[in-house]
Design a protein around this motif. Sequence first.
Motif, PDB file in Angstrom:
ATOM      1  N   LEU A  76     -10.532  -2.184   0.004  1.00 14.95           N
ATOM      2  CA  LEU A  76     -11.085  -0.951   0.552  1.00 14.95           C
ATOM      3  C   LEU A  76     -10.281  -0.488   1.755  1.00 14.95           C
ATOM      4  N   ARG A  77     -10.003  -1.412   2.665  1.00 14.23           N
ATOM      5  CA  ARG A  77      -9.205  -1.046   3.838  1.00 14.23           C
ATOM      6  C   ARG A  77      -7.819  -0.562   3.431  1.00 14.23           C
ATOM      7  N   ARG A  78      -7.237  -1.229   2.458  1.00 14.33           N
ATOM      8  CA  ARG A  78      -5.901  -0.842   1.990  1.00 14.33           C
ATOM      9  C   ARG A  78      -5.916   0.542   1.348  1.00 14.33           C
ATOM     10  N   MET A  79      -6.981   0.852   0.616  1.00 13.36           N
ATOM     11  CA  MET A  79      -7.072   2.154  -0.037  1.00 13.36           C
ATOM     12  C   MET A  79      -7.183   3.287   0.985  1.00 13.36           C
ATOM     13  N   TRP A  80      -7.862   3.025   2.113  1.00 10.59           N
ATOM     14  CA  TRP A  80      -7.933   4.055   3.156  1.00 10.59           C
ATOM     15  C   TRP A  80      -6.543   4.384   3.679  1.00 10.59           C
ATOM     16  N   LYS A  81      -5.687   3.388   3.756  1.00 13.27           N
ATOM     17  CA  LYS A  81      -4.314   3.631   4.216  1.00 13.27           C
ATOM     18  C   LYS A  81      -3.486   4.315   3.133  1.00 13.27           C
ATOM     19  N   GLU A  82      -3.519   3.734   1.928  1.00 15.02           N
ATOM     20  CA  GLU A  82      -2.624   4.213   0.881  1.00 15.02           C
ATOM     21  C   GLU A  82      -3.042   5.563   0.325  1.00 15.02           C
ATOM     22  N   GLU A  83      -4.345   5.811   0.197  1.00 13.33           N
ATOM     23  CA  GLU A  83      -4.806   7.023  -0.476  1.00 13.33           C
ATOM     24  C   GLU A  83      -5.385   8.063   0.476  1.00 13.33           C
ATOM     25  N   PHE A  84      -5.287   7.791   1.801  1.00  9.08           N
ATOM     26  CA  PHE A  84      -5.695   8.818   2.752  1.00  9.08           C
ATOM     27  C   PHE A  84      -4.671   8.937   3.877  1.00  9.08           C
TER      28      PHE A  84
END
Length: 434
Positions: A76-84
């Motif tokens: 989840l934390r990684r997705m905030w970086k990669e996809e936002f």
Amino acid sequence: MARDLPVRIVQDPSDGFTRLPARVQPPDLVVGFDLYGRDRILARMHGTAVPALSGTEHKTFLEAKPREVRSVTARLRRMWKEEFVDVQSLDESGRPAPDRPAFPYATLVDLTAEPEGELLAAISQLAAYGSQLLFDVLLGGDSEPVKLFRGFLTEALRAEKPLRVRFDSDLFVPWPMLCLPPDATDEPGFAGVFRRFLGHRHRIEQTGGGFYTAVSDGIGHPPKPIPALSLNHDTGIDRRGGTRATEVAAALARGGALIERTTRPQLEQALQDATLDEQLMYFWCHGHFKPAEPEPPYLVVKLTDQKPVDAYTVRAHRPPRHECAPFHPFVLLNACYAGLPGDADLAYLGHALIETGARGILGPQIEMPQVFAAEYALEFLTRYLTGEETAGAIAHAVARHFADELHNPLGFAYALHCGMDARLERAEPAEATS
């Protein structure tokens, strides 16, 4: 006519014997997740926001495994970086758009001028990931006890009135970033998707093993007319410009007696001082995680001298509590670009500070853009320094401000580790006797 004279005790010969427990409003909802052995999670829930079962708390073993929860939390934390945060602005041909910033969500705070469809889709994706972690992974399963627990919690979290929620958990999860599943009654557009985030709906704190000892110290400690504050920072970040960092420093200087530290030896010397009594500590610096095999990586921050400061630094230099004056600062740990590989626990440095007496830690749970981090600090500290509101109320209001007014969800990526009721108390001038 006989009357009682006002009395103020300025010494404590009984060494705390006369101090009463802190009087704070209990949370409306307490949700606990306790680890049993290596692969079991016991979920607990009680509070006025949920009906009691046979006069006690809701309790059940979950089907989720701790390893999976940690893995999906890291995702989840990684997705905030990669996809936002790392999203690039591209034109119809897939090339960088010439009329927009290259990375708009990382370099802009006000996103209201960004293409609405694109931004709404990105935020909706974050909401889907947040809902997946809470309801499909942590509370996932088909057993009747788990379904009953999940149903009661969902009903409580859908309350229209903001609740005071405490997640007392052995698993450190960025709770404000988690979301309710979509519902037919949700409003369309940004209003509806933002309302799904727990950080928008409720005041939230995460507690753990250090919570109960932290709140027991410093009770009855008299407030000061001029609070002691500290700015612990990397001046190299400030020199680059482009942020509101100088305004944050100015706000701190106006708010009390400010102490500035730029090196690890200065911080170590302060921690060694048994009389250290700061009400607010602000860290503005870079952070990264160091490997610690076979254990998870741990957070390290660096001031101007670039010497690492971590949990062990705090523990090595702070004297035992019984040898110190009351020390209970609220800490804003604004460590920019603190990556989160694997299942690293951002609370680790914060937990060490709480062990020394800190009332609470507020910090980003993702790799936070520097521009937004400075804006967030200015919003939070300007309100906190007035002494009128608690940290929990302010963190909630600030996250809503960025979401509702600026269409920016990054305020939900800041989380409180303890400290929901922390407030900067100031003595009235007439009470400043010592």
